[in-house]
Design a protein around this motif. Structure first.
Motif, mmCIF file in Angstrom:
data_model
loop_
_atom_site.group_PDB
_atom_site.id
_atom_site.type_symbol
_atom_site.label_atom_id
_atom_site.label_comp_id
_atom_site.label_asym_id
_atom_site.label_seq_id
_atom_site.Cartn_x
_atom_site.Cartn_y
_atom_site.Cartn_z
ATOM 1 N N PRO A 43 0.817 -1.215 0.000
ATOM 2 C CA PRO A 43 0.000 0.000 0.000
ATOM 3 C C PRO A 43 0.856 1.275 0.000
ATOM 4 C CG PRO A 43 0.019 -0.960 2.182
ATOM 5 C CD PRO A 43 0.724 -1.939 1.290
ATOM 6 N N TYR A 44 0.280 2.316 -0.588
ATOM 7 C CA TYR A 44 1.024 3.552 -0.795
ATOM 8 C C TYR A 44 0.623 4.651 0.187
ATOM 9 C CZ TYR A 44 2.881 7.627 -3.268
ATOM 10 O OH TYR A 44 3.557 8.774 -3.602
ATOM 11 N N LEU A 45 -0.665 4.748 0.482
ATOM 12 C CA LEU A 45 -1.159 5.834 1.330
ATOM 13 C C LEU A 45 -1.045 5.531 2.819
ATOM 14 C CD1 LEU A 45 -4.427 6.763 -0.635
ATOM 15 C CD2 LEU A 45 -2.247 7.990 -0.654
ATOM 16 N N VAL A 46 -1.137 4.262 3.186
ATOM 17 C CA VAL A 46 -1.195 3.872 4.599
ATOM 18 C C VAL A 46 -0.313 2.650 4.841
ATOM 19 C CG1 VAL A 46 -3.521 4.801 4.944
ATOM 20 C CG2 VAL A 46 -3.230 2.437 4.181
ATOM 21 N N PRO A 47 0.003 2.334 6.107
ATOM 22 C CA PRO A 47 0.760 1.112 6.404
ATOM 23 C C PRO A 47 -0.078 -0.134 6.104
ATOM 24 C CG PRO A 47 0.807 2.640 8.252
ATOM 25 C CD PRO A 47 -0.213 3.161 7.312
ATOM 26 N N LEU A 48 0.594 -1.250 5.937
ATOM 27 C CA LEU A 48 -0.089 -2.513 5.671
ATOM 28 C C LEU A 48 -1.005 -2.898 6.830
ATOM 29 C CD1 LEU A 48 -0.319 -4.791 3.596
ATOM 30 C CD2 LEU A 48 1.595 -5.930 4.745
ATOM 31 N N SER A 49 -0.598 -2.563 8.053
ATOM 32 C CA SER A 49 -1.427 -2.873 9.227
ATOM 33 C C SER A 49 -2.777 -2.169 9.159
ATOM 34 C CB SER A 49 -0.699 -2.474 10.506
ATOM 35 O OG SER A 49 -0.359 -1.098 10.486
ATOM 36 N N SER A 50 -2.804 -0.956 8.627
ATOM 37 C CA SER A 50 -4.068 -0.230 8.481
ATOM 38 C C SER A 50 -4.974 -0.903 7.464
ATOM 39 C CB SER A 50 -3.801 1.213 8.057
ATOM 40 O OG SER A 50 -3.156 1.938 9.073
ATOM 41 N N CYS A 51 -4.386 -1.460 6.425
ATOM 42 C CA CYS A 51 -5.165 -2.179 5.424
ATOM 43 C C CYS A 51 -5.821 -3.415 6.032
ATOM 44 C CB CYS A 51 -4.273 -2.590 4.256
ATOM 45 S SG CYS A 51 -3.681 -1.210 3.261
ATOM 46 N N ILE A 52 -5.057 -4.150 6.824
ATOM 47 C CA ILE A 52 -5.588 -5.353 7.474
ATOM 48 C C ILE A 52 -6.701 -4.980 8.448
ATOM 49 C CG2 ILE A 52 -5.034 -7.269 9.015
ATOM 50 C CD1 ILE A 52 -2.204 -7.243 7.762
ATOM 51 N N LEU A 53 -6.489 -3.925 9.224
ATOM 52 C CA LEU A 53 -7.512 -3.471 10.166
ATOM 53 C C LEU A 53 -8.768 -3.023 9.427
ATOM 54 C CD1 LEU A 53 -8.373 -2.824 13.048
ATOM 55 C CD2 LEU A 53 -7.257 -0.594 12.812
ATOM 56 N N ALA A 54 -8.597 -2.386 8.275
ATOM 57 C CA ALA A 54 -9.739 -1.937 7.483
ATOM 58 C C ALA A 54 -10.605 -3.118 7.050
ATOM 59 C CB ALA A 54 -9.266 -1.149 6.270
ATOM 60 N N VAL A 55 -9.963 -4.205 6.595
ATOM 61 C CA VAL A 55 -10.707 -5.397 6.169
ATOM 62 C C VAL A 55 -11.479 -5.987 7.346
ATOM 63 C CG1 VAL A 55 -10.514 -7.736 5.243
ATOM 64 C CG2 VAL A 55 -9.070 -5.912 4.332
#
Length: 248
Positions: A124-136
Motif C-alpha cells: 500500500p502507498y497511502l497507509v501502512p499494511l497494518s491499516s489495510c488489514i484493520l480496514a478489512v
C-alpha cells in the motif's frame, strides 16, 4: 452447525468463497494497471475499496441464498421441521455459518493484499499494511448485520432477489450516503465510512486530501456500536421468524 457444514460439501458455496476474493483482487489490480504506475501504487487500498463497495455483500448474499436454496430444493425445510430440535438454535447455527464464511472470505482477501504488497513493493502507498488489514476486519464487523438479513430475505423471497437487492443497495445507497453527514442512518454506508480513515481513500476510489473530515477516526466506534445493535436485532427477528415455520 456440523450438519450445515456437511450440507455445503460439493456445492458452489465453497467454490464461490475461494473465487470471490480472488476476482475482487484481480479486477481491482486490472483497473489500477490501466491507470498507470501512480495508480498501481494504490493497489492494496483499491482492493479494499472494491471489497467494501460490492464483493463482501455478494459473498454474504450468495452464501445465505444458496444455503436456503439447498433446503427449498430438497424438502422445503420439512426435514428440519420434523426433527426434534430447537428451530431457533438451528437458525442461529446458520447465522454463525454464514458469518464464518464471510470471515474466511475476509481472511483470504487479507492474504491477497499481503501477496500484492510483496509483488508491488510500493503498495500500500497511502497507509501502512497494518491499516489495510484493520480496514478489512472493520469492514467485516460492520457488515455482520447483513447475515441475518440475507438469511431472512432469501427465505421469504428467493436467491436472486436477495443477491440483487443486497449488492445493489450496497453499491448505490451505501456509496451515496457514506461521504455525507447522514452516513449513520443507512446501514449499507457504515462499512464504507469506517474504511476511509484507514485507507485514506474515498468510496469513489480517489485519495482523500489531508485534513479532510472523512479522515476522522471518530466514526469507527459509532459504526461498531450501530452494527452490533442491528446485528443482534436482525438475528432475533430471523430466529423468531424461522421458528414460526414449525406451524405452517
Amino acid at each position: 452447525m456440523k450438519s450445515e457444514i456437511i450440507k455445503t460439501k460439493r456445492t458452489n458455496i465453497r467454490k464461490m468463497l475461494l473465487m470471490i476474493p480472488l476476482i475482487c483482487s484481480l479486477l481491482a489490480l486490472g483497473f489500477n494497471f490501466l491507470g498507470g504506475p501512480e495508480i498501481v501504487r494504490l493497489s492494496a487500498e483499491t482492493i479494499i475499496n472494491h471489497w467494501a463497495i460490492l464483493w463482501l455483500s455478494v459473498i454474504i448474499a450468495l452464501t445465505a441464498g444458496l444455503l436456503n436454496n439447498l433446503e427449498k430444493k430438497s424438502t422445503n425445510f420439512k426435514t428440519i421441521i420434523g426433527l426434534p430440535i430447537n428451530l431457533q438454535k438451528k437458525e442461529m447455527s446458520r447465522v454463525l455459518l454464514v458469518t464464518g464464511f464471510a470471515a474466511l472470505g475476509s481472511l483470504l482477501l487479507i492474504i491477497t493484499i499481503l501477496l500484492t504488497s510483496l509483488l508491488i513493493r510500493t503498495s500500500p502507498y497511502l497507509v501502512p499494511l497494518s491499516s489495510c488489514i484493520l480496514a478489512v476486519i472493520l469492514i467485516f464487523v460492520t457488515s455482520l448485520w447483513q447475515v441475518p438479513f440475507c438469511l431472512w430475505l432469501s427465505r421469504k423471497t428467493n436467491f436472486f432477489i436477495t443477491l440483487l437487492l443486497n449488492s445493489m443497495l450496497n453499491l448505490n445507497l451505501g456509496t451515496l450516503f457514506a461521504p455525507t453527514k447522514d452516513w449513520w442512518i443507512i446501514p449499507y454506508s457504515w462499512h464504507l465510512r469506517v474504511q476511509m480513515p484507514l485507507t485514506k481513500l474515498h468510496s469513489n476510489g480517489i485519495p482523500l486530501p489531508q485534513k479532510d473530515e472523512l479522515l476522522s477516526y471518530s466514526v469507527i466506534p459509532i459504526a461498531l456500536v450501530l452494527s452490533f445493535l442491528l446485528f443482534f436485532v436482525l438475528t432475533f427477528v430471523a430466529v423468531r421468524s424461522f421458528n414460526k415455520i414449525e406451524v405452517k
